[in-house]
Write a protein that holds these residues in place. Structure first.
Motif, mmCIF file in Angstrom:
data_model
loop_
_atom_site.group_PDB
_atom_site.id
_atom_site.type_symbol
_atom_site.label_atom_id
_atom_site.label_comp_id
_atom_site.label_asym_id
_atom_site.label_seq_id
_atom_site.Cartn_x
_atom_site.Cartn_y
_atom_site.Cartn_z
ATOM 1 N N VAL A 66 -2.908 -10.499 -10.829
ATOM 2 C CA VAL A 66 -1.600 -10.246 -10.203
ATOM 3 C C VAL A 66 -2.698 -9.801 -9.212
ATOM 4 O O VAL A 66 -3.092 -8.410 -9.257
ATOM 5 C CB VAL A 66 -0.529 -10.272 -10.163
ATOM 6 C CG1 VAL A 66 0.589 -10.238 -9.134
ATOM 7 C CG2 VAL A 66 0.268 -10.200 -11.580
ATOM 8 N N ILE A 67 -2.933 -10.861 -7.952
ATOM 9 C CA ILE A 67 -3.290 -10.204 -6.673
ATOM 10 C C ILE A 67 -2.104 -9.404 -5.938
ATOM 11 O O ILE A 67 -1.738 -9.945 -5.343
ATOM 12 C CB ILE A 67 -4.563 -11.458 -5.972
ATOM 13 C CG1 ILE A 67 -5.482 -12.064 -7.146
ATOM 14 C CG2 ILE A 67 -4.977 -10.502 -4.405
ATOM 15 C CD1 ILE A 67 -5.920 -11.384 -7.989
ATOM 16 N N LYS A 68 -2.956 -8.072 -6.173
ATOM 17 C CA LYS A 68 -2.046 -7.134 -4.531
ATOM 18 C C LYS A 68 -2.371 -7.598 -3.286
ATOM 19 O O LYS A 68 -3.367 -7.433 -3.305
ATOM 20 C CB LYS A 68 -1.930 -6.313 -5.433
ATOM 21 C CG LYS A 68 -0.758 -5.248 -5.143
ATOM 22 C CD LYS A 68 -0.435 -3.992 -6.047
ATOM 23 C CE LYS A 68 0.875 -3.268 -5.585
ATOM 24 N NZ LYS A 68 0.607 -1.799 -5.759
ATOM 25 N N VAL A 69 -1.268 -7.752 -2.469
ATOM 26 C CA VAL A 69 -1.919 -8.649 -1.069
ATOM 27 C C VAL A 69 -1.514 -7.446 0.284
ATOM 28 O O VAL A 69 0.151 -8.145 0.279
ATOM 29 C CB VAL A 69 -1.941 -9.651 -0.550
ATOM 30 C CG1 VAL A 69 -2.305 -10.069 0.471
ATOM 31 C CG2 VAL A 69 -2.603 -10.370 -1.988
ATOM 32 N N PRO A 70 -2.326 -6.607 0.932
ATOM 33 C CA PRO A 70 -1.064 -6.209 1.853
ATOM 34 C C PRO A 70 0.031 -6.538 3.171
ATOM 35 O O PRO A 70 -1.160 -7.474 3.040
ATOM 36 C CB PRO A 70 -2.187 -4.555 2.771
ATOM 37 C CG PRO A 70 -3.270 -4.518 0.936
ATOM 38 C CD PRO A 70 -3.042 -5.759 0.788
ATOM 39 N N ILE A 71 0.730 -6.921 3.219
ATOM 40 C CA ILE A 71 1.502 -7.735 3.950
ATOM 41 C C ILE A 71 0.862 -7.743 5.099
ATOM 42 O O ILE A 71 0.584 -8.246 5.547
ATOM 43 C CB ILE A 71 3.196 -7.642 4.029
ATOM 44 C CG1 ILE A 71 3.465 -8.984 4.204
ATOM 45 C CG2 ILE A 71 3.388 -5.861 4.156
ATOM 46 C CD1 ILE A 71 3.612 -10.028 3.307
ATOM 47 N N GLY A 72 0.699 -6.608 5.849
ATOM 48 C CA GLY A 72 0.326 -6.313 7.272
ATOM 49 C C GLY A 72 0.005 -4.843 7.594
ATOM 50 O O GLY A 72 -1.165 -4.677 5.875
ATOM 51 N N GLY A 73 -0.494 -4.944 8.811
ATOM 52 C CA GLY A 73 -1.245 -3.098 8.753
ATOM 53 C C GLY A 73 -2.697 -3.759 9.434
ATOM 54 O O GLY A 73 -3.292 -2.468 9.538
ATOM 55 N N TYR A 74 -3.172 -5.058 9.826
ATOM 56 C CA TYR A 74 -4.402 -4.968 9.269
ATOM 57 C C TYR A 74 -5.053 -4.958 11.112
ATOM 58 O O TYR A 74 -5.965 -4.538 11.494
ATOM 59 C CB TYR A 74 -4.898 -6.157 9.196
ATOM 60 C CG TYR A 74 -4.505 -6.715 7.899
ATOM 61 C CD1 TYR A 74 -5.966 -6.920 6.422
ATOM 62 C CD2 TYR A 74 -3.182 -7.549 7.822
ATOM 63 C CE1 TYR A 74 -4.993 -7.345 5.709
ATOM 64 C CE2 TYR A 74 -2.971 -7.244 6.495
ATOM 65 C CZ TYR A 74 -4.077 -7.609 4.864
ATOM 66 O OH TYR A 74 -3.584 -8.204 4.180
ATOM 67 N N ARG A 75 -4.318 -4.517 11.909
ATOM 68 C CA ARG A 75 -4.145 -4.319 13.266
ATOM 69 C C ARG A 75 -4.240 -3.094 13.475
ATOM 70 O O ARG A 75 -5.091 -2.597 14.553
ATOM 71 C CB ARG A 75 -3.089 -5.293 14.007
ATOM 72 C CG ARG A 75 -3.994 -6.062 15.217
ATOM 73 C CD ARG A 75 -2.944 -6.614 16.235
ATOM 74 N NE ARG A 75 -1.522 -5.986 15.636
ATOM 75 C CZ ARG A 75 -0.402 -7.059 16.642
ATOM 76 N NH1 ARG A 75 -0.633 -7.897 16.579
ATOM 77 N NH2 ARG A 75 1.305 -6.375 16.029
ATOM 78 N N ALA A 76 -3.817 -2.199 12.569
ATOM 79 C CA ALA A 76 -3.324 -1.006 12.129
ATOM 80 C C ALA A 76 -5.041 0.065 12.604
ATOM 81 O O ALA A 76 -5.863 0.784 12.370
ATOM 82 C CB ALA A 76 -2.779 -0.589 11.735
ATOM 83 N N ILE A 77 -5.289 -1.071 11.336
ATOM 84 C CA ILE A 77 -6.781 -0.642 10.955
ATOM 85 C C ILE A 77 -8.011 -0.726 12.105
ATOM 86 O O ILE A 77 -9.204 -0.184 12.256
ATOM 87 C CB ILE A 77 -7.680 -1.199 9.843
ATOM 88 C CG1 ILE A 77 -6.644 -0.956 8.642
ATOM 89 C CG2 ILE A 77 -8.715 -0.164 8.919
ATOM 90 C CD1 ILE A 77 -6.476 0.327 7.766
ATOM 91 N N ASP A 78 -7.730 -2.356 12.705
ATOM 92 C CA ASP A 78 -9.069 -2.259 13.862
ATOM 93 C C ASP A 78 -8.165 -4.042 14.791
ATOM 94 O O ASP A 78 -7.507 -4.933 14.314
ATOM 95 C CB ASP A 78 -9.979 -3.100 12.867
ATOM 96 C CG ASP A 78 -11.056 -3.411 13.956
ATOM 97 O OD1 ASP A 78 -10.943 -3.142 15.777
ATOM 98 O OD2 ASP A 78 -12.195 -3.440 13.817
#
Ligand code: G3P
Length: 309
Positions: free
Chosen positions: A123-135
């Motif tokens: 099962v592929i675990k996908v972070p729901i968000g937080g992408y903008r917090a990285i960049d």
């Protein structure tokens, strides 16, 4: 612990729409009595921790993430891949969540396809968000887009880092097979940020020896306090909310409650409507036993000696 009148009534309705997770073979007369019961997964990257729990039938699924793989001893990508493959093979056909580490849609989809090739139970675990917090230039909705793209490719997903019920609904609508609300981190947050109110008895629960609880001491059982007064918020409420929404709208995405800190949260997770609990191995080892069971067993064995031939 929840009081009996606080146990949500919707759970029975939810169970009706969910699949049986323990199938009774056709020729068996005795149907399995717990076919729709919540499942327990191990939240770890360590095969040594998983094996005894899996062999004892306590867990029938595993969740991992980069932090857990590192904690289990992986120091390179190659090593992490080897460890993940071993877990997938051991657990087959039961689900193993492997988390994506890429951060842009196309790369994440490619990585997901590679991981999915480890076995049919991935099962592929996908972070729901937080992408903008990285960049800040990243697309915050990448997770939802990837969930949807993988659903279109018939690849099962687990939307992780869920902290509110709206995120859970969005993930389900994107096609996620599982959502992972981190109830322990909500409780951690409450513990850290709610001190004044906690003293007034407003917080839900707190762990006196917080670090002790995470380090698998028994101490936390006595330090874990159910504060009186109004319930404000907690990880348990998060699970409850998602469960009510999913139940009302007949959403089959499974609620995989995660980030457990102690035994009481495990019991409450079950009461509140989690479909699956993913629990660290030390807590699982502990909740499967009880000092009064030990005491009772000793007495039975002692008294049984009177009947020995
Ligand atoms: O499955 C998610 C879980 O591993 C997160 O747990 O302890 O890092 O909050 P924790």
């Amino acid at each position: 612990m929840l009081k009996p009148d606080e146990i949500p009534a919707h759970i029975g309705a939810r169970r009706k729409i969910m699949e049986e997770t323990i199938l009774t073979p056709k020729k068996k007369k005795l149907a399995h009595p717990a076919a729709k019961s919540p499942r327990i997964f191990a939240d770890t990257g360590s095969i040594d921790e998983i094996k005894p729990l899996f062999e004892a039938g306590i867990v029938n699924g595993v969740t991992t993430n980069p932090t857990l793989m590192k904690k289990a001893g992986a120091t390179s990508l190659k090593q992490a891949q080897k460890m993940m493959k071993e877990i997938v093979k051991l657990l087959d056909p039961y689900p193993v969540s492997l988390e994506l580490t890429e951060l842009t849609k196309d790369k994440m989809i490619k990585q997901a396809e590679k991981l999915a090739a480890y076995g049919p139970n991935v099962v592929i675990k996908v972070p729901i968000g937080g992408y903008r917090a990285i960049d800040p230039s990243y697309d915050e909705h990448t997770g939802l887009k990837v969930l949807h793209a993988l659903w279109e490719k018939d690849i099962k997903t687990n939307a992780t880092l869920i902290f509110n019920s709206t995120q859970a609904l969005f993930a389900a609508r994107a096609g996620a097979s599982y959502v992972s609300p981190f109830l322990g981190r909500v409780a951690d947050y409450m513990y850290k940020h709610d001190e004044a109110e906690r003293d007034m008895g407003n917080s839900l629960y707190f762990v006196e020896d917080h670090r002790g609880a995470r380090e698998n001491t028994r101490l936390h059982n006595t330090g874990y306090v159910a504060a009186g007064g109004e319930r404000k918020d907690s990880g348990i409420r998060l699970i409850h909310e998602i469960s009510v929404i999913f139940s009302n709208y007949k959403i089959k995405t499974e609620i995989l409650a995660a980030s457990f800190r102690n035994d009481v949260q495990v019991a409450e997770g079950l009461l509140c409507g989690a479909d699956i609990l993913t629990v660290p191995a030390p807590i699982l080892m502990r909740v499967a036993s009880h000092p009064l069971t030990d005491e009772g067993m000793k007495a039975f064995v002692e008294d049984g000696k009177a009947f020995e031939s």
